[in-house]
Design an enzyme around this catalytic site. Structure first.
Site, PDB file in Angstrom:
ATOM      1  N   CYS A 167       0.840  -1.203   0.000  1.00 43.45           N
ATOM      2  CA  CYS A 167       0.000   0.000   0.000  1.00 43.45           C
ATOM      3  C   CYS A 167       0.876   1.255   0.000  1.00 43.45           C
ATOM      4  CB  CYS A 167      -0.932  -0.036   1.217  1.00 43.45           C
ATOM      5  SG  CYS A 167      -2.107   1.329   1.273  1.00 43.45           S
ATOM      6  N   CYS A 168       1.913   1.267   0.865  1.00 43.75           N
ATOM      7  CA  CYS A 168       2.821   2.429   0.889  1.00 43.75           C
ATOM      8  C   CYS A 168       3.547   2.567  -0.454  1.00 43.75           C
ATOM      9  CB  CYS A 168       3.854   2.286   2.000  1.00 43.75           C
ATOM     10  SG  CYS A 168       3.260   2.703   3.647  1.00 43.75           S
ATOM     11  N   CYS A 183      -1.077   8.499   7.542  1.00 43.03           N
ATOM     12  CA  CYS A 183      -2.418   8.102   7.107  1.00 43.03           C
ATOM     13  C   CYS A 183      -3.246   7.633   8.309  1.00 43.03           C
ATOM     14  CB  CYS A 183      -2.310   6.935   6.127  1.00 43.03           C
ATOM     15  SG  CYS A 183      -1.457   7.332   4.601  1.00 43.03           S
ATOM     16  N   CYS A 242      -3.103   3.966   9.724  1.00 45.08           N
ATOM     17  CA  CYS A 242      -1.802   3.489  10.204  1.00 45.08           C
ATOM     18  C   CYS A 242      -1.178   4.428  11.226  1.00 45.08           C
ATOM     19  CB  CYS A 242      -0.845   3.319   9.015  1.00 45.08           C
ATOM     20  SG  CYS A 242      -1.488   2.228   7.742  1.00 45.08           S
ATOM     21  N   CYS A 296       7.898   4.216   5.430  1.00 45.78           N
ATOM     22  CA  CYS A 296       7.000   3.941   4.314  1.00 45.78           C
ATOM     23  C   CYS A 296       7.763   3.613   3.034  1.00 45.78           C
ATOM     24  CB  CYS A 296       6.080   5.130   4.071  1.00 45.78           C
ATOM     25  SG  CYS A 296       6.997   6.631   3.665  1.00 45.78           S
TER      26      CYS A 296
HETATM   27  S1  SF4 Z   1       0.599   4.587   5.696  1.00 45.01           S
HETATM   28 FE1  SF4 Z   1      -0.999   2.974   5.636  1.00 45.01          FE
HETATM   29  S2  SF4 Z   1      -2.723   3.782   4.426  1.00 45.01           S
HETATM   30 FE2  SF4 Z   1      -0.910   5.112   4.093  1.00 45.01          FE
HETATM   31  S3  SF4 Z   1      -0.011   4.372   2.219  1.00 45.01           S
HETATM   32 FE3  SF4 Z   1       1.042   3.320   3.922  1.00 45.01          FE
HETATM   33  S4  SF4 Z   1      -0.120   1.415   4.345  1.00 45.01           S
HETATM   34 FE4  SF4 Z   1      -1.375   2.723   2.986  1.00 45.01          FE
END
Ligand code: SF4
Length: 239
Positions: free
Chosen positions: A125-126, A208, A211, A234
């Protein structure tokens, strides 16, 4: 600006960058940005300084204020993952209006991505929502200015003021690298910069919403990021 800070070129060697990083230690952060513009900017570089990408998480106002002071009109980008707190959007937009900072909220990848990837794989996701958009945003840029500080975490404690991000093909400048938490607090107080509204709710590091959690007194300020997962970065600042 400190006249002893040597100007270097985009093709500076690794050793030249190490040497000039040492010279820049202790300089005011705005002077470091001025040095970067003088060293790496095109001769006809004008606002919004197209050779430069300034990215901020807008968990505080320091970097955007430093950048605006040194290079008025420079664009300060908030990479929008699609999962930022509403308070972060409000704060960034409000800073733009109040201090004349050229804030750009960049949503480049958000519409194309499957939702809720953070529930199954935070690294993926990151990568999709932060790293790929950053690398797209760095296309055609020569210099990346960030708010990374050595006090942020163990992994960042050797952060130089200037280095080459070889993977991304840019010079990376971290004008706040040497600032402690108390330096940041003093700077923000001196310039009467507003505080992110989540700070008063215990958020000491703000990313975010899925998280990030508030921290308890005595916890590491970044303990609320990906809490309990062992993940600490990240991927933006690993190269
Ligand atoms: S911090 Fe969490 S929601 Fe944001 S991009 Fe990374 S995994 Fe995705």
């Amino acid at each position: 600006m400190n006249p002893s800070a040597t100007l270097v070129s985009l093709s500076a060697s690794a050793q030249e960058l190490v040497d000039v990083s040492r010279e820049l230690e202790g300089m005011l952060p705005a002077d470091i940005v001025r040095w970067a513009v003088a060293s790496f900017g095109a001769a006809d570089e004008v606002p919004p300084y197209k050779s430069f990408l300034v990215t901020s998480s807008f968990q505080d106002a320091t970097l955007s204020h430093v950048a605006q002071s040194a290079a008025p009109g420079i664009e300060v980008v908030l990479l929008d993952t699609g999962y930022l707190f509403a308070e972060t959007h409000w704060y960034a937009e409000n800073l733009g209006k109040t201090f004349g900072i050229n804030v750009h909220i960049d949503k480049r990848n958000e519409p194309h991505l499957a939702p809720n990837g953070w529930q199954v794989d935070t690294d993926a996701c990151c990568a999709a929502r932060k790293v790929v958009p950053l690398e797209d945003a760095l296309e055609n840029k020569k210099v990346w200015i960030t708010g990374v500080r050595r006090e942020d975490s163990e992994a960042r404690k050797s952060t130089p003021i200037v280095s080459r991000d070889i993977m991304r093909g840019v010079i990376k400048v971290n004008p706040l690298a040497g600032m402690s938490d108390s330096d940041i607090a003093l700077y923000n107080e001196l310039y009467e910069l507003p505080v992110h509204p989540l700070r008063e709710h215990g958020y000491t590091s703000i990313g975010c919403w899925p998280c990030t959690r508030p921290t308890k007194p005595g916890e590491d300020p970044r303990a609320g990021r990906w809490s309990g997962s062992g993940k600490t970065e990240c991927g933006l600042h690993i190269s």
